[in-house]
Design a protein around this motif. Structure first.
Motif: not given
Length: 657
Positions: A610-614, A616-633, A640-642
């Motif tokens: 999730l780091e390339p998506l902006g 953060g977190g740690h090995l087993m728990m992380a989160g991200a907030q994408l601005q101006d983004c749709t669900l399909p995107e 892609e990151q997987i």
């Protein structure tokens, strides 16, 4: 419109071939032997034609490119140039000087040939720019410049400056620029203190041998500067192959120990103007590599940091000495302040609020006014907050905007459960406070808080609440945490460890036992995790719509009702209970963007994903907030990151074999 003689000639040849085939087809069927003599004649004629064509081209070149100009002002003005020069019109070479023939054509003749066949990389539009175009012909390297030839009906003049020597010198200068590597043996004291001297010597000898072999492949050198730290100076060309191999030395050192406990952290600084600047970049890189849990290489670039490795769990440190020092230092800072603001991250959870409540107790014990800056309308810890409000302690929680008016130069800001500026509950509070303390357990990422007065950052810890518990244990028992505050801290630990199932160590249970001795009730704490019927249905709906992609469960959902944010991490946790799922990703639309919650059992590092998506977190728990983004995107970017992570895993596995 210009007339293309080449196309007309090609069409005529094709028609002639069709006519010849039509004429010889009957003969080939009736008497194929009769075609032998005509075939020989045709081959001889073709040979003569090719020779004549070559002679004609040489004749034209001898007259067009000679020094006998016959009043040609263009030829006369160009012949004195001591650099390769040619004249191009309609995509064909019309003229060139002797330097061009010798250095570019190596004695050949190409008059009237298409320029793309002679110099396929040449682009006249690029050549017309002030810096020209880099061009390689054989072993020579040129810079090509072009301009229009006046009085030549649209022809272009192309000049080739032979700067092979200077470009090769520049390449060698770039490749030989110094780079600095700082290499650290992770958790050296914890790993080697329990070993016998002979075992220590054997382990260190193995590490030294691997490092010496690794650096010997370069043009640089390696020096050991302390028990656990090395410095290597190499060249830029060496950094390139290290990056291509993704620092395989990490895998080799990890393989020395059956449990993978012996690991390295590497900080790389390259691209600096001086060796001193590269060393400073390497120091910044090693700090962030260690802050992210070690067992990885951090490379500082112009755009930020790049990370390699980082697949191991942090090694738990068993010494309480640092906790005692931090506790005393934090109390001194609090006592020297006229007020304290405690703040966590946006969308605060039980760990952020619980650890903030623990720090608030420290401030009360020091006799300094303090509040917790918390947005009660956007928190995942609503049940815990309601418990304190019902207990009459609601005045301890203040909206972030109301704290801005009371901030003074002596106000101390204590940030808990995050190290990222962009994730803070309030950026304005951070920007206004000049004195900052950070207490966090997440792996460090780009964009962290710069130069805090005090940093208590331990990636091995289960939660920020665990770290705060350790600090509180070194304060007097009188006036220490109340049963309700102990319950809040225990809830934070239970959240991040999933009820003591993951990412726990000896000190995690020690902290929980201490909280239990202070009156925390596990049954009451468990009630804080209960959800409403509506939340349970929303969570079940998200889980039902999930699918598995390369061992990862991915679930998407539209925007949830207000107050349902807690469903996001709960659904991610539920997906981990499915067989064959190594990690889970839940994406929910939120105010024109997408919030992502990721969980893992340790097989995948969701922080790295999730780091390339902006995020953060740690090995087993992380989160991200994408601005101006749709669900399909968001779904596409997660996949892609997987893909990149799985490809990196496959490459690392192949390299270790």
């Amino acid at each position: 419109m210009k007339h293309n003689d080449g196309l007309d000639t090609l069409a005529a040849v094709l028609l002639l071939l069709v006519a010849v085939v039509a004429m010889i087809a009957p003969v080939a069927l009736l008497a194929p032997v009769a075609l032998i003599l005509p075939a020989v004649v045709v081959l001889i004629a073709l040979g003569i034609l090719l020779i004549a064509r070559r002679r004609l081209r040489a004749y034209l070149a001898a007259h067009l490119c000679s020094t006998d100009f016959e009043n040609s002002r263009i030829q006369y003005s160009l012949t004195g140039l001591p650099i390769p020069t040619m004249l191009v019109a309609d995509g064909r070479i019309l003229w060139y000087n002797n330097y061009f023939r010798d250095k570019v054509l190596e004695g050949g003749d190409v008059v009237t040939r298409p320029v793309e066949r002679v110099l396929p990389d040449l682009d006249l539009a690029v050549c017309s720019r002030p810096h020209g175009q880099d061009l390689t012909v054989g072993k020579r390297r040129f810079t090509a410049y072009s301009g229009s030839a006046k009085g030549s009906r649209g022809a272009s003049i192309v000049y080739l400056v032979d700067d092979t020597f200077y470009k090769e010198t520049l390449d060698e200068y770039t490749e030989s620029r110094p780079a600095c590597l700082i290499i650290v043996i992770d958790s050296y004291d914890e790993l080697f203190d329990d070993m016998k001297d002979s075992e220590q010597a054997k382990e260190l000898e193995a590490i030294n041998s691997l490092l010496e072999q690794y650096i010997s492949r370069s043009t640089g050198f390696l020096r050991r500067v302390s028990n656990s730290r090395y410095i290597a100076v190499v060249e830029e060309r060496d950094v390139r192959w290290m990056l291509q191999e993704r620092f395989e030395i990490l895998d080799k050192v990890r393989a020395l120990h059956p449990g993978g406990l012996t690991t390295l952290s590497i900080g790389v600084g390259h691209g600096g103007k001086t060796l001193q600047e590269c060393h400073q970049m390497a120091r910044e890189s090693i700090d962030i590599a260690l802050g992210r849990g070690g067992d990885q290489a951090a490379v500082k670039t112009v755009d930020g940091f790049e990370f390699y490795g980082g697949i191991s769990h942090g090694v738990e440190k068993r010494s309480h000495v640092r906790s005692r020092i931090i506790a005393n230092a934090l109390c001194d800072l609090i006592k020297k302040s006229d007020s304290v603001i405690v703040m966590g991250h946006r969308m605060s959870d039980l760990d952020a609020v619980g650890s903030a409540i623990g720090v608030l107790r420290m401030c009360k014990m020091c006799g300094v006014p303090a509040v917790i800056a918390l947005n009660s309308d956007a928190t995942l810890a609503s049940p815990l907050l309601k418990t304190f409000l019902d207990a009459g302690q609601g005045r301890d929680f203040v909206p972030p905007d109301q704290t801005l008016e009371v901030i003074t130069p002596k106000t101390l800001l204590i940030v808990v459960d995050t190290y990222q500026k962009r994730l803070l509950e309030s950026q304005k509070i951070y920007e206004k406070c000049k004195r900052v303390v950070v207490i966090d357990h997440h792996r460090m990422a780009v964009g962290h808080i710069d130069n805090p007065l005090l940093l208590y950052h331990e990636p091995y810890a289960s939660s920020a609440s665990e770290l705060v518990c350790e600090l509180l244990q070194f304060l007097p028992k009188e006036g220490n945490v109340t049963p309700l505050e102990a319950q809040a801290l225990l809830a934070g630990i239970m959240l991040d460890t999933r009820s003591f199932a993951l990412h726990v160590g000896v000190r995690t249970f020690e902290a929980a036992a201490w909280l239990r001795s202070r009156g925390a009730q596990t049954a009451d704490t468990k009630l804080l995790f209960n959800t409403s019927k509506e939340e349970y249905e929303a969570r079940a709906h998200i889980v039902e719509g999930a699918y598995i992609y390369k061992g990862c469960a991915i679930a998407l959902s539209g925007e949830l009702d207000a107050g349902m944010n807690v469903v996001l991490p709960m659904a991610a946790n539920d997906l981990l209970t499915i067989n064959g799922v190594d990690a889970s990703f839940v994406a929910v639309a939120k105010n024109g963007g997408v919030n992502i919650s990721a969980r893992s059992m340790g097989a995948l590092n969701v922080q790295v994903i999730l780091e390339p998506l902006g995020g953060g977190g740690h090995l087993m728990m992380a989160g991200a907030q994408l601005q101006d983004c749709t669900l399909p995107e968001a779904e596409r970017r997660i996949r892609e990151q997987i893909d990149l992570y799985r490809a990196s895993q496959a490459a690392d596995a192949a390299g270790s074999r």
